[in-house]
Design an enzyme around this catalytic site. Structure first.
Site, PDB file in Angstrom:
ATOM      1  N   SER A 175      -0.753  -2.298  -1.412  1.00  0.00           N
ATOM      2  CA  SER A 175      -1.716  -3.152  -0.701  1.00  0.00           C
ATOM      3  C   SER A 175      -3.152  -2.641  -0.747  1.00  0.00           C
ATOM      4  O   SER A 175      -4.061  -3.339  -0.287  1.00  0.00           O
ATOM      5  CB  SER A 175      -1.289  -3.331   0.759  1.00  0.00           C
ATOM      6  OG  SER A 175      -0.258  -4.287   0.860  1.00  0.00           O
ATOM      7  N   LYS A 233      -5.829  -4.894  -2.047  1.00  0.00           N
ATOM      8  CA  LYS A 233      -6.608  -5.845  -1.245  1.00  0.00           C
ATOM      9  C   LYS A 233      -8.045  -5.381  -1.012  1.00  0.00           C
ATOM     10  O   LYS A 233      -8.895  -6.179  -0.609  1.00  0.00           O
ATOM     11  CB  LYS A 233      -5.908  -6.091   0.094  1.00  0.00           C
ATOM     12  CG  LYS A 233      -4.528  -6.746  -0.050  1.00  0.00           C
ATOM     13  CD  LYS A 233      -3.894  -7.040   1.295  1.00  0.00           C
ATOM     14  CE  LYS A 233      -2.554  -7.744   1.140  1.00  0.00           C
ATOM     15  NZ  LYS A 233      -1.429  -6.813   1.058  1.00  0.00           N
ATOM     16  N   SER A 288      -3.212  -6.803   6.699  1.00  0.00           N
ATOM     17  CA  SER A 288      -2.727  -6.673   5.324  1.00  0.00           C
ATOM     18  C   SER A 288      -1.895  -7.880   4.906  1.00  0.00           C
ATOM     19  O   SER A 288      -0.929  -7.762   4.140  1.00  0.00           O
ATOM     20  CB  SER A 288      -1.899  -5.385   5.142  1.00  0.00           C
ATOM     21  OG  SER A 288      -1.771  -5.054   3.781  1.00  0.00           O
TER      22      SER A 288
END
Length: 458
Positions: free
Chosen positions: A113, A116, A178
């Site tokens: 993640s 991102k 997230s």
């Protein structure tokens, strides 16, 4: 008789040529003595500066001497860097961009993640360009709902199928919670599809110099073709903080409520260390537990990236260890100001007698504490400067070394436009240069000169 007349004419021509050369040489010498006098006058106004009287020796810079540190601050030992149970990690100084410590910093790893961070960077860039707006109503497609929604095993913002959500709320959901659904919805809104958005991500990565990174989606969900490095994540984080500070502020928010559900930021260092204000966590089975953080203590900001630890606690502890190591054992110094002359050598064939050379940007460097006195700054530059030059044109290089290792290199540039002089100036200097056997281009004779003591600012 004819021979005698020829000898007379030849003698007269030789005498005239000698007189012309002497006059040219005298004028050139006078002009360059004037340039040297100006340089000496400037140096006398700053008595601590290092002096130079030879252009080939780089007419060394006008910088005030730095007071030596106190005796108890000298020779402070710096311990070896931490040993971490992680696949890779990097510690970067935000101000200079130097990597201060790390292990396997350029090894390919799965970003999870932390992807991102680039997704938010692209959206921030589109916001800055006016392509999208914070109050845009973003449609939540079936692809976003199925690919990142509540029915998946990944992080989600619990967005409703076919609903519309303000772009600002999606940014908060993606960064703080997230949310994979938020990331997909943002990608579709900005670029029309995840695939097109991923191409945009890769273009920005290339612009930033992230040579070890490739994206295929905006979420970081596992894919064999999506990879990055600890070094590249630090580069991206530094760019985000510098280029889009307002968007970066979102990373410091500890919790966000959407649709009646409150979720906490997974970066536990936000609660543990008040100097930490970002950045992003990541986790998949293959990637392990990952965390990129940034902290500012006083005027110093550091970026730490740890990839592939065994647990949430381990990634937080590792990042804390790296940050503490950096703040404890390194310090930042401002060496030279932008657009201030480091050298003012004589200029040949130019409208001006001399040319100011310096840096286009401030030069800052981070060093181990107690090693400032061991640093050496030098500059390579031509032994003769031959006009014309354009403002900002590179004519040399400034280098900063520690223990014979080059820490920083910056272009040495011409600070102001330097046009050619009139025909007489060019003619006179041409004669003098011919008899001096001087080089006629700025690349043919390069010398190295030591730069005067820089000014530290912590």
């Amino acid at each position: 008789m004819k021979n005698w007349q020829f000898v007379q004419k030849a003698a007269l021509c030789t005498f005239a040529a000698a007189a012309l050369i002497a006059a040219a040489s005298t004028e050139a010498k006078t002009r360059h003595r004037h340039a040297q006098a100006q340089q000496q006058k400037a140096e006398q106004q700053k008595p601590a500066e290092q002096k130079s009287d030879d252009a080939a020796a780089a007419a060394l810079p006008a910088q005030p001497a730095t007071p030596m540190p106190a005796a108890n601050a000298l020779n402070v030992p710096v311990p070896p860097q931490p040993q971490l149970a992680a696949k890779s990690w990097a510690l970067m100084d935000y101000t200079s961009g130097q990597v201060l410590a790390g292990d396997n910093i350029d090894a390919r790893v799965e970003p999870a993640s932390i992807t991102k961070v680039m997704t938010s960077y692209v959206v921030a860039a589109q916001l800055a360009a006016g392509k999208v707006k914070l109050d845009d109503e973003v449609y939540i497609s079936e692809n976003a709902w199925r690919g990142g929604g509540a029915s998946t095993d990944g992080s989600t913002s619990f967005l409703k199928l076919n609903s519309k959500v303000a772009l600002k709320d999606l940014m908060y959901g993606m960064i703080i919670q997230s949310g994979n659904d938020a990331a997909i919805a943002l990608a579709e809104h900005v670029a029309g599809s995840e695939q097109t958005f991923a191409a945009l991500m890769n273009q920005y990565a290339q612009q930033l110099g992230m040579t070890g990174t490739h994206y295929v989606n905006p979420t970081g969900l596992p894919s064999p073709d999506e990879y990055t490095t600890a070094h590249d994540i630090a580069i991206l984080s530094r760019a985000l903080i510098h280029n889009y500070p307002e968007e970066y502020k979102i990373y410091a928010i500890k919790e966000f409520e959407w649709n009646g559900i409150t979720q906490h930021n997974r970066n536990s260092l936000l609660w543990r260390d008040s100097s930490v204000d970002g950045i992003k966590t990541g986790h998949t089975q293959d990637a392990g537990f990952c965390l990129a953080t940034s902290a500012k203590r006083g005027d110093q900001r550091l970026i730490a990236v740890v990839m592939g630890t065994g647990s949430e606690k381990e990634r937080a502890d590792a990042n804390q260890t790296v940050l503490n190591y950096g703040f404890r054992f390194f310090e930042t110094h401002k060496l030279f100001d932008a657009n201030k002359p480091l050298a003012t050598p004589a200029l040949w064939r130019g409208a001006n007698d001399s040319a100011g050379l310096g840096l286009a940007d401030d030069l800052l460097i981070t060093l181990p504490r107690g090693r400032y006195a061991d640093m050496k700054a030098t500059m390579d530059m031509p032994s003769r400067l031959i006009a014309p030059y354009t403002k900002g044109q590179q004519v040399g290089t400034v280098r900063v070394k520690l223990d014979d290792k080059v820490l920083v290199e910056r272009p040495l540039v011409v600070l102001d436009e330097q046009p050619e002089g009139g025909w007489w100036r060019r003619f006179v200097d041409g004669i003098v240069l011919f008899f001096k056997s001087a080089p006629t281009t700025e690349t043919s004779a390069v010398g190295t000169a030591e730069v005067g003591n820089p000014t530290p600012v912590k």
